[in-house]
Scaffold this motif. Structure first.
Motif, PDB file in Angstrom:
ATOM      1  N   VAL B  83      43.620  56.234  12.036  1.00 57.65           N
ATOM      2  CA  VAL B  83      43.224  54.929  11.264  1.00 57.65           C
ATOM      3  C   VAL B  83      41.724  54.831  11.643  1.00 57.65           C
ATOM      4  N   VAL B  85      39.384  57.279  12.718  1.00 55.60           N
ATOM      5  CA  VAL B  85      38.477  58.366  12.176  1.00 55.60           C
ATOM      6  C   VAL B  85      38.466  57.908  10.409  1.00 55.60           C
ATOM      7  N   PHE B  86      39.478  57.623   9.773  1.00 52.47           N
ATOM      8  CA  PHE B  86      39.269  57.567   8.504  1.00 52.47           C
ATOM      9  C   PHE B  86      38.436  56.192   8.130  1.00 52.47           C
ATOM     10  N   PHE B  89      34.668  57.093   8.616  1.00 52.86           N
ATOM     11  CA  PHE B  89      33.918  57.803   7.477  1.00 52.86           C
ATOM     12  C   PHE B  89      34.163  57.034   6.265  1.00 52.86           C
ATOM     13  N   GLU B  90      35.060  56.256   5.860  1.00 48.02           N
ATOM     14  CA  GLU B  90      35.250  55.419   4.904  1.00 48.02           C
ATOM     15  C   GLU B  90      34.193  54.319   4.763  1.00 48.02           C
ATOM     16  N   THR B  93      30.398  56.012   4.521  1.00 46.84           N
ATOM     17  CA  THR B  93      30.116  56.391   2.862  1.00 46.84           C
ATOM     18  C   THR B  93      29.931  55.037   2.291  1.00 46.84           C
ATOM     19  N   LEU B  96      26.362  53.207   3.101  1.00 46.75           N
ATOM     20  CA  LEU B  96      25.300  53.880   2.807  1.00 46.75           C
ATOM     21  C   LEU B  96      25.196  54.289   1.381  1.00 46.75           C
ATOM     22  N   ASP B 100      27.477  60.981  -4.517  1.00 47.72           N
ATOM     23  CA  ASP B 100      28.067  62.223  -4.238  1.00 47.72           C
ATOM     24  C   ASP B 100      27.588  62.922  -3.224  1.00 47.72           C
ATOM     25  N   ASP B 101      26.401  62.667  -2.453  1.00 42.79           N
ATOM     26  CA  ASP B 101      25.858  63.171  -1.343  1.00 42.79           C
ATOM     27  C   ASP B 101      26.727  62.950  -0.005  1.00 42.79           C
ATOM     28  N   PHE B 102      27.188  61.644  -0.199  1.00 44.51           N
ATOM     29  CA  PHE B 102      28.016  61.369   1.013  1.00 44.51           C
ATOM     30  C   PHE B 102      29.125  60.451   0.405  1.00 44.51           C
ATOM     31  N   PRO B 103      30.031  61.017  -0.113  1.00 49.03           N
ATOM     32  CA  PRO B 103      31.068  60.273  -0.982  1.00 49.03           C
ATOM     33  C   PRO B 103      32.016  59.698  -0.462  1.00 49.03           C
ATOM     34  N   THR B 104      32.378  58.397  -0.973  1.00 47.95           N
ATOM     35  CA  THR B 104      33.660  57.529  -0.152  1.00 47.95           C
ATOM     36  C   THR B 104      34.951  58.484  -0.690  1.00 47.95           C
ATOM     37  N   PHE B 105      36.207  58.117  -0.118  1.00 51.27           N
ATOM     38  CA  PHE B 105      37.156  58.770  -0.249  1.00 51.27           C
ATOM     39  C   PHE B 105      37.811  58.564  -1.784  1.00 51.27           C
ATOM     40  N   SER B 106      37.429  57.403  -2.394  1.00 54.47           N
ATOM     41  CA  SER B 106      37.674  57.239  -3.903  1.00 54.47           C
ATOM     42  C   SER B 106      37.025  58.155  -4.679  1.00 54.47           C
ATOM     43  N   LEU B 108      35.748  60.942  -3.890  1.00 52.89           N
ATOM     44  CA  LEU B 108      36.295  62.470  -3.878  1.00 52.89           C
ATOM     45  C   LEU B 108      37.699  62.489  -4.421  1.00 52.89           C
TER      46      LEU B 108
END
Lengths: 70, 136
Positions: B83, B85-86, B89-90, B93, B96, B100-106, B108
């Motif tokens: 939880v 780690v996710f 990163f979420e 992303t 910031l 597409d340079d540092f995309p969210t999970f959505s 991607l």
């Protein structure tokens, strides 16, 4: 570079979810399954209002709408 | 007396509450959902309708529930690892917000979900997990 970092981070998180779930399903595991954690959260209620149940259902509903409807 | 009747209900599941019935129903619902394009009114209504129906089932006592644990073992803290780690990163992303340079999970997931088969599979995963929650 940053894109690879994001993909790597999300893949790591997914693998960790799978790994902890796998660990929870071993015999005599001390780690509860994700289903048991969710069930425990859903037990939470304030008086007659099942706050945990409503909250988890609402979160999952929003997640489906977010990915599948928009 | 009430607890005794609940136990009897749990031991004798209703016909529609068996995987041989629920899985094909979920597959049919998923195949329909997988055909609906993003941002369409149909997709919005279908998501709200299926989710609303499952919430209605989950908040009344029509569906038998599996017993929930009264307390969690200390090993439950292991769930904080994926939880966190996710979430890191979420959160990074999203804050910031550089596309597409540092995309969210959505971001991607969106191109993957354009494929009907992948979309139907995602629908099945969402509905099956929702059905699992309803029965907990």
């Amino acid at each position: 570079m940053m894109r690879a970092l994001a993909i790597g981070g999300f893949l790591t998180a997914i693998l960790l979810f799978a790994g902890v779930e796998w660990a929870s399903r071993r015999e005599d595991s001390r780690v509860p399954s994700l289903g048991d954690v969710c069930a425990f959260v859903m037990r939470y209620a304030v008086g007659p209002v099942p706050v945990g149940r409503i909250g988890l259902f609402g979160f999952w509903w929003w997640l489906g709408w977010h990915f599948l409807a928009r | 007396m009430m607890d005794h009747s609940r136990e009897l209900t749990a031991e004798a599941p209703r016909a529609w509450d068996r995987p041989v019935v629920s899985v094909p129903v979920l597959i049919c619902l998923s195949l329909v959902g997988g055909q609906l394009p993003s941002f369409s009114a149909q997709a919005n209504l279908y998501t709200l309708g299926t989710g609303g129906a499952l919430i209605w089932l989950g908040l009344n006592n029509r569906v038998p529930r599996r017993p929930a644990p009264r307390r969690l073992t200390p090993g439950a803290v292991w769930w904080l690892l994926p939880v966190t780690v996710f979430g890191v990163f979420e959160g990074a992303t999203f804050v910031l917000s550089v596309g597409d340079d540092f995309p969210t999970f959505s971001r991607l997931a969106d191109p993957l979900l354009e494929d009907h088969l992948v979309r139907s599979t995602a629908w099945f995963a969402w509905l099956a997990a929702f059905w699992g929650l309803v029965r907990r």
